[in-house]
Motif scaffolding. Structure first.
Motif, PDB file in Angstrom:
ATOM      1  N   ALA A 270       0.865  -1.130  -0.103  1.00 38.28           N
ATOM      2  CA  ALA A 270       0.014  -0.001   0.062  1.00 38.28           C
ATOM      3  C   ALA A 270       0.856   1.426  -0.111  1.00 38.28           C
ATOM      4  N   THR A 271       0.528   2.338  -0.839  1.00 39.37           N
ATOM      5  CA  THR A 271       0.922   3.504  -0.823  1.00 39.37           C
ATOM      6  C   THR A 271       1.202   4.053   0.652  1.00 39.37           C
ATOM      7  N   VAL A 272       2.147   4.793   0.857  1.00 37.27           N
ATOM      8  CA  VAL A 272       2.531   5.532   2.280  1.00 37.27           C
ATOM      9  C   VAL A 272       2.252   6.842   1.710  1.00 37.27           C
ATOM     10  N   THR A 273       1.405   7.483   2.403  1.00 36.82           N
ATOM     11  CA  THR A 273       0.994   8.775   1.897  1.00 36.82           C
ATOM     12  C   THR A 273       1.225   9.772   3.259  1.00 36.82           C
ATOM     13  N   SER A 274       1.588   9.249   4.373  1.00 34.25           N
ATOM     14  CA  SER A 274       1.883   9.947   5.691  1.00 34.25           C
ATOM     15  C   SER A 274       2.739   9.132   6.569  1.00 34.25           C
ATOM     16  N   ALA A 275       2.907   9.792   7.680  1.00 36.72           N
ATOM     17  CA  ALA A 275       3.793   9.155   8.787  1.00 36.72           C
ATOM     18  C   ALA A 275       3.083   8.126   9.502  1.00 36.72           C
ATOM     19  N   SER A 276       1.727   8.169   9.657  1.00 37.55           N
ATOM     20  CA  SER A 276       0.674   7.376  10.248  1.00 37.55           C
ATOM     21  C   SER A 276       0.784   5.989   9.268  1.00 37.55           C
ATOM     22  N   ASP A 277       1.053   5.796   8.077  1.00 30.51           N
ATOM     23  CA  ASP A 277       1.014   4.868   7.189  1.00 30.51           C
ATOM     24  C   ASP A 277       2.194   3.934   7.309  1.00 30.51           C
ATOM     25  N   ALA A 278       3.561   4.649   7.972  1.00 28.79           N
ATOM     26  CA  ALA A 278       4.569   3.874   7.926  1.00 28.79           C
ATOM     27  C   ALA A 278       4.620   2.931   8.795  1.00 28.79           C
ATOM     28  N   ASP A 279       5.307   1.921   8.744  1.00 26.74           N
ATOM     29  CA  ASP A 279       5.378   0.733   9.557  1.00 26.74           C
ATOM     30  C   ASP A 279       6.736   0.069   9.224  1.00 26.74           C
ATOM     31  N   ALA A 280       7.172  -0.796  10.504  1.00 26.71           N
ATOM     32  CA  ALA A 280       8.448  -1.477  10.093  1.00 26.71           C
ATOM     33  C   ALA A 280       8.850  -2.149   8.748  1.00 26.71           C
TER      34      ALA A 280
ATOM     35  N   TRP B 206      17.739  -1.326 -10.680  1.00 24.39           N
ATOM     36  CA  TRP B 206      16.314  -2.042 -10.582  1.00 24.39           C
ATOM     37  C   TRP B 206      15.324  -1.121 -11.123  1.00 24.39           C
ATOM     38  N   ARG B 207      15.539   0.210 -11.141  1.00 21.11           N
ATOM     39  CA  ARG B 207      14.517   1.120 -11.635  1.00 21.11           C
ATOM     40  C   ARG B 207      13.831   0.862 -13.139  1.00 21.11           C
ATOM     41  N   GLU B 208      14.951   0.425 -13.614  1.00 18.42           N
ATOM     42  CA  GLU B 208      14.215   0.145 -15.197  1.00 18.42           C
ATOM     43  C   GLU B 208      13.417  -1.002 -15.499  1.00 18.42           C
ATOM     44  N   LYS B 209      13.172  -1.862 -14.527  1.00 17.40           N
ATOM     45  CA  LYS B 209      12.481  -2.966 -14.641  1.00 17.40           C
ATOM     46  C   LYS B 209      11.021  -2.993 -13.657  1.00 17.40           C
ATOM     47  N   TYR B 210      11.348  -2.262 -12.695  1.00 21.66           N
ATOM     48  CA  TYR B 210       9.803  -2.146 -11.650  1.00 21.66           C
ATOM     49  C   TYR B 210       9.339  -0.821 -11.395  1.00 21.66           C
ATOM     50  N   PRO B 211       8.517  -0.286 -12.493  1.00 20.73           N
ATOM     51  CA  PRO B 211       7.854   0.895 -12.263  1.00 20.73           C
ATOM     52  C   PRO B 211       7.013   1.142 -11.346  1.00 20.73           C
ATOM     53  N   ARG B 212       6.244  -0.010 -10.773  1.00 21.07           N
ATOM     54  CA  ARG B 212       5.409   0.196  -9.789  1.00 21.07           C
ATOM     55  C   ARG B 212       6.044   0.343  -8.355  1.00 21.07           C
ATOM     56  N   LEU B 213       7.267  -0.211  -8.294  1.00 15.81           N
ATOM     57  CA  LEU B 213       8.075   0.056  -7.081  1.00 15.81           C
ATOM     58  C   LEU B 213       8.668   1.425  -6.957  1.00 15.81           C
ATOM     59  N   VAL B 214       9.134   1.976  -8.223  1.00 23.14           N
ATOM     60  CA  VAL B 214       9.714   3.240  -8.483  1.00 23.14           C
ATOM     61  C   VAL B 214       8.573   4.097  -7.940  1.00 23.14           C
ATOM     62  N   ALA B 215       7.407   4.123  -8.387  1.00 20.45           N
ATOM     63  CA  ALA B 215       6.434   5.076  -7.855  1.00 20.45           C
ATOM     64  C   ALA B 215       6.071   4.832  -6.530  1.00 20.45           C
ATOM     65  N   TRP B 216       6.118   3.563  -5.848  1.00 14.68           N
ATOM     66  CA  TRP B 216       5.934   3.272  -4.552  1.00 14.68           C
ATOM     67  C   TRP B 216       6.908   4.223  -3.561  1.00 14.68           C
ATOM     68  N   LEU B 217       8.211   3.992  -4.152  1.00 12.58           N
ATOM     69  CA  LEU B 217       9.194   4.693  -3.379  1.00 12.58           C
ATOM     70  C   LEU B 217       9.132   6.177  -3.373  1.00 12.58           C
ATOM     71  N   LYS B 218       9.001   6.622  -4.608  1.00 13.57           N
ATOM     72  CA  LYS B 218       8.653   7.993  -4.712  1.00 13.57           C
ATOM     73  C   LYS B 218       7.661   8.642  -3.856  1.00 13.57           C
ATOM     74  N   ALA B 219       6.322   7.841  -3.541  1.00 11.50           N
ATOM     75  CA  ALA B 219       5.365   8.345  -2.751  1.00 11.50           C
ATOM     76  C   ALA B 219       5.854   8.353  -1.223  1.00 11.50           C
ATOM     77  N   PHE B 220       6.620   7.262  -1.050  1.00  9.31           N
ATOM     78  CA  PHE B 220       7.374   6.883   0.812  1.00  9.31           C
ATOM     79  C   PHE B 220       8.194   8.335   0.776  1.00  9.31           C
ATOM     80  N   GLU B 221       9.212   8.664  -0.164  1.00  7.12           N
ATOM     81  CA  GLU B 221      10.172   9.687   0.041  1.00  7.12           C
ATOM     82  C   GLU B 221       9.486  11.071   0.136  1.00  7.12           C
ATOM     83  N   ASP B 222       8.259  11.288  -0.388  1.00  3.16           N
ATOM     84  CA  ASP B 222       7.402  12.367  -0.233  1.00  3.16           C
ATOM     85  C   ASP B 222       6.693  12.292   0.924  1.00  3.16           C
ATOM     86  N   ALA B 223       6.255  11.362   1.444  1.00  5.30           N
ATOM     87  CA  ALA B 223       5.630  11.129   2.820  1.00  5.30           C
ATOM     88  C   ALA B 223       6.332  11.146   3.900  1.00  5.30           C
TER      89      ALA B 223
END
Length: 215
Positions: free
Chosen positions: A146-156, A176-193
């Protein structure tokens, strides 16, 4: 004051730092630079394994490894924050185990490069470790958390995953970024949150030289 023995490039140390920030405990922790390759560094007395991260708590007890430290920090914050209570706990623990395994496999490849002269490097061993990461990435791309949108979504679990992907950027040029676009997007959302992900980032460096602190 708690003392965290770590190094900037350690993905496991980064996991602890992000967890502390998410839990509001960062002001209580002093991060002390550690070089596990230095026999004179006190880490070998604090943790008999000579590994980081290690957390020295106020009574002098030393906690290790990162999973134990994260559990302790969650306890300090009141419990059930980044490690849920009940059935919800186990998916988080499983994700943390998978991400930790990815970090371990990455570090073992780095060590093979760092500690063995080129003519003695075991390429099959490196490929064996790399395959673990590839299999994990394949699974995660098709069952993206699940996408992390805020600190309340973060878990271990998702903190550990972000650190595992960050270590791939640090030591393996982010291929790894060349083959896994969904994970790239997930990590970008985590970084923003989670601002701590950016503040704990180390610029991509490739494999370390023998003069660099480990990890």
């Amino acid at each position: 004051m708690l003392v965290l023995r770590s190094s900037p490039a350690s993905p496991f140390g980064r996991k602890v730092k992000i967890a502390a920030d998410v839990l509001g405990l960062k002001p209580l922790i002093n991060v002390e630079a550690t070089n596990t390759a230095d026999p004179d560094d006190s880490i070998r007395q604090q943790n008999p394994l000579g590994k980081i991260p290690a957390l020295i708590i106020e009574d002098g007890t030393v906690l290790y490894d990162s999973r134990v430290i994260v559990e302790y920090l969650d306890h300090l914050a009141g419990g059930g924050k980044i490690l849920p209570i009940g059935e919800a706990r186990f998916p988080v623990l499983r994700m943390q185990a998978l991400a930790d395994g990815m970090m371990d496999a990455g570090i073992l490849q780095v060590y093979e490069h760092r500690f063995r002269p080129e003519k003695y490097r075991f390429e099959e061993w490196k490929a064996y470790q790399a395959a673990k990461i590839t299999r994990a990435l394949e699974v995660l791309e098709h069952t993206t958390p699940a996408t992390v949108t805020s600190a309340s979504d973060a878990d271990a679990g998702n903190i550990a995953l972000a650190c595992a992907l960050g270590y791939q950027d640090l030591r393996f040029s982010g291929v790894w970024r060349e083959k896994y676009p969904r994970l790239v997007a997930w990590l970008k959302a985590f970084e923003d949150a989670i601002p701590a992900f950016k503040t704990t980032e180390v610029p991509p460096a490739g494999f370390p030289t023998k003069e660099e602190p480990l990890r």
